[in-house]
Design a protein around this motif. Structure first.
Motif, PDB file in Angstrom:
ATOM      1  N   ASP A   1       0.817  -1.211   0.000  1.00 22.90           N
ATOM      2  CA  ASP A   1       0.000   0.000   0.000  1.00 22.90           C
ATOM      3  C   ASP A   1       0.855   1.267   0.000  1.00 22.90           C
ATOM      4  O   ASP A   1       1.885   1.331   0.680  1.00 22.90           O
ATOM      5  CB  ASP A   1      -0.920   0.012   1.225  1.00 22.90           C
ATOM      6  CG  ASP A   1      -2.201  -0.769   0.968  1.00 22.90           C
ATOM      7  OD1 ASP A   1      -2.544  -0.973  -0.208  1.00 22.90           O
ATOM      8  OD2 ASP A   1      -2.838  -1.189   1.947  1.00 22.90           O
ATOM      9  N   VAL A   2       0.378   2.263  -0.744  1.00 22.51           N
ATOM     10  CA  VAL A   2       1.020   3.579  -0.776  1.00 22.51           C
ATOM     11  C   VAL A   2      -0.025   4.592  -0.325  1.00 22.51           C
ATOM     12  O   VAL A   2      -1.124   4.631  -0.895  1.00 22.51           O
ATOM     13  CB  VAL A   2       1.512   3.921  -2.199  1.00 22.51           C
ATOM     14  CG1 VAL A   2       2.186   5.294  -2.224  1.00 22.51           C
ATOM     15  CG2 VAL A   2       2.472   2.852  -2.707  1.00 22.51           C
ATOM     16  N   PRO A   3       0.286   5.416   0.671  1.00 23.77           N
ATOM     17  CA  PRO A   3      -0.723   6.378   1.155  1.00 23.77           C
ATOM     18  C   PRO A   3      -0.938   7.518   0.170  1.00 23.77           C
ATOM     19  O   PRO A   3      -0.091   7.777  -0.692  1.00 23.77           O
ATOM     20  CB  PRO A   3      -0.113   6.882   2.466  1.00 23.77           C
ATOM     21  CG  PRO A   3       1.357   6.736   2.283  1.00 23.77           C
ATOM     22  CD  PRO A   3       1.554   5.512   1.410  1.00 23.77           C
ATOM     23  N   CYS A   4      -2.057   8.201   0.344  1.00 16.95           N
ATOM     24  CA  CYS A   4      -2.384   9.395  -0.450  1.00 16.95           C
ATOM     25  C   CYS A   4      -2.418   9.086  -1.943  1.00 16.95           C
ATOM     26  O   CYS A   4      -1.821   9.808  -2.761  1.00 16.95           O
ATOM     27  CB  CYS A   4      -1.411  10.531  -0.154  1.00 16.95           C
ATOM     28  SG  CYS A   4      -1.412  11.025   1.564  1.00 16.95           S
ATOM     29  N   THR A   5      -3.076   8.018  -2.288  1.00 23.19           N
ATOM     30  CA  THR A   5      -3.213   7.608  -3.683  1.00 23.19           C
ATOM     31  C   THR A   5      -4.697   7.392  -3.972  1.00 23.19           C
ATOM     32  O   THR A   5      -5.501   7.255  -3.042  1.00 23.19           O
ATOM     33  CB  THR A   5      -2.431   6.301  -3.936  1.00 23.19           C
ATOM     34  OG1 THR A   5      -2.719   5.381  -2.882  1.00 23.19           O
ATOM     35  CG2 THR A   5      -0.927   6.546  -3.981  1.00 23.19           C
ATOM     36  N   PRO A   6      -5.094   7.321  -5.247  1.00 21.77           N
ATOM     37  CA  PRO A   6      -6.518   7.136  -5.544  1.00 21.77           C
ATOM     38  C   PRO A   6      -7.005   5.747  -5.125  1.00 21.77           C
ATOM     39  O   PRO A   6      -6.217   4.797  -5.110  1.00 21.77           O
ATOM     40  CB  PRO A   6      -6.602   7.301  -7.059  1.00 21.77           C
ATOM     41  CG  PRO A   6      -5.236   7.446  -7.560  1.00 21.77           C
ATOM     42  CD  PRO A   6      -4.281   7.491  -6.439  1.00 21.77           C
ATOM     43  N   PRO A   7      -8.279   5.599  -4.797  1.00 23.00           N
ATOM     44  CA  PRO A   7      -8.779   4.301  -4.312  1.00 23.00           C
ATOM     45  C   PRO A   7      -8.654   3.183  -5.339  1.00 23.00           C
ATOM     46  O   PRO A   7      -8.559   2.016  -4.969  1.00 23.00           O
ATOM     47  CB  PRO A   7     -10.255   4.573  -3.978  1.00 23.00           C
ATOM     48  CG  PRO A   7     -10.584   5.866  -4.633  1.00 23.00           C
ATOM     49  CD  PRO A   7      -9.320   6.633  -4.757  1.00 23.00           C
TER      50      PRO A   7
END
Lengths: 154, 154
Positions: free
Chosen positions: B42-48
């Protein structure tokens, strides 16, 4: 109150690795102004969306707690024991972490954040593969502070 | 003529199932690898619809969930497909990964099967380069350049 000023190495490859729950973020070590214990945080009169404040360089610095998806948490979990102070304009902002360590930042392991993942204002500038340990998100103090300021509506 | 008939019967595309009755296709040479039970990071601040990456051959590939991108609802992914695409012949091959709900199926497609894009989901016009009829259903052909090499949807 105990303040640890991290060595301000001249532009080197040393980086600070911030652990926030399952998230690991890396930024240049020289961009961290100070490292404080989470125990030093004063909760009285906390700024909106912050978990308290710290005194640094004759200034009251708001401290924020982020989740592993980099949203603001209203209260700090017990594992957030460390606080890094980052420059924010003329002042400073504190961000709570589980752990802060120094690591080498290797250019070879860096990958661009894929274009399809780049939301405007994301604090994640690039990714670094760490083998079986997963990935580290590369950021900068400026980007991380801007993200927190935006979330907090400061 | 006989050679054309023979080649038209050879599988030349992969039929992909994104769940929720959303299907699409890619050319046979686009699909490079099928990964069962992938480890997504997971990478934060990314589109769903594109919030994780997968490590593949020294690269970190964006993982796209077309069900979320088109319908807003996540699928129950079973496989990850590594795909390669070129935005133009002069450009290097770019790589990405697609979540799918079922194993891809090899099919034979010819120009005679060309048809309009399905009206639903509405987003197909943005992410498909053509469409063909297969067993009574309109199957869009994915435009991987638009899917992986464009910034997040506004």
């Amino acid at each position: 109150m105990s303040t640890t000023v991290l060595a301000h190495a001249a532009a080197g490859t040393n980086a600070a690795l911030l652990k926030i729950s399952g998230l690991r973020m890396m930024l240049p070590q020289r961009e961290i102004r100070a490292l404080e214990s989470g125990d030093s945080i004063v909760q009285l009169d906390a700024a909106p969306h912050s978990v308290g404040w710290l005194q640094h360089a004759q200034q009251r610095c708001p401290v924020y707690c982020l989740s592993q998806d980099l949203s603001l948490l209203p209260a700090a979990p017990p594992e957030r024991r460390a606080c890094v102070l980052l420059s924010a304009g003329a002042g400073y902002v504190g961000i709570l972490c589980d752990d802060v360590s120094i690591a080498a930042q290797s250019q070879e392991q860096q990958h661009e954040l894929p274009l399809a993942m780049r939301l405007p204002g994301t604090p994640v500038l690039a990714l670094m593969a760490m083998g079986d340990e997963g990935i580290v998100c590369l950021t900068s103090a400026e980007q991380l502070v801007a993200h927190v300021v935006r979330l907090a509506g400061m | 003529m006989a050679q054309e008939r023979l080649s038209a019967q050879q599988p030349n595309a992969w039929l992909l199932d994104f769940g929720q009755s959303i299907r699409a296709a890619v050319g046979a040479r686009i699909l490079l690898q099928i990964i069962d039970n992938p480890k997504l990071l997971d990478v934060p601040c990314t589109p769903p619809y594109c919030h994780s990456v997968v490590a593949w051959q020294g690269r970190l590939l964006p993982v796209m969930d077309m069900a979320v991108r088109l319908n807003g609802l996540p699928q129950t992914p079973h496989y990850l497909l590594v795909v390669g695409h070129q935005d133009s012949p002069d450009e290097p091959t770019r790589f990405g990964a697609l979540l799918v709900s079922a194993a891809p199926v090899a099919i034979a497609v010819s120009d005679a099967q060309s048809c309009p894009l399905p009206e639903q989901p509405a987003g197909w016009g943005k992410f498909a380069c053509s469409c063909f009829e297969h067993q009574g259903a309109a199957i869009p052909v994915l435009h991987l350049g638009r899917i992986f090499s464009s910034p997040p949807d506004a």
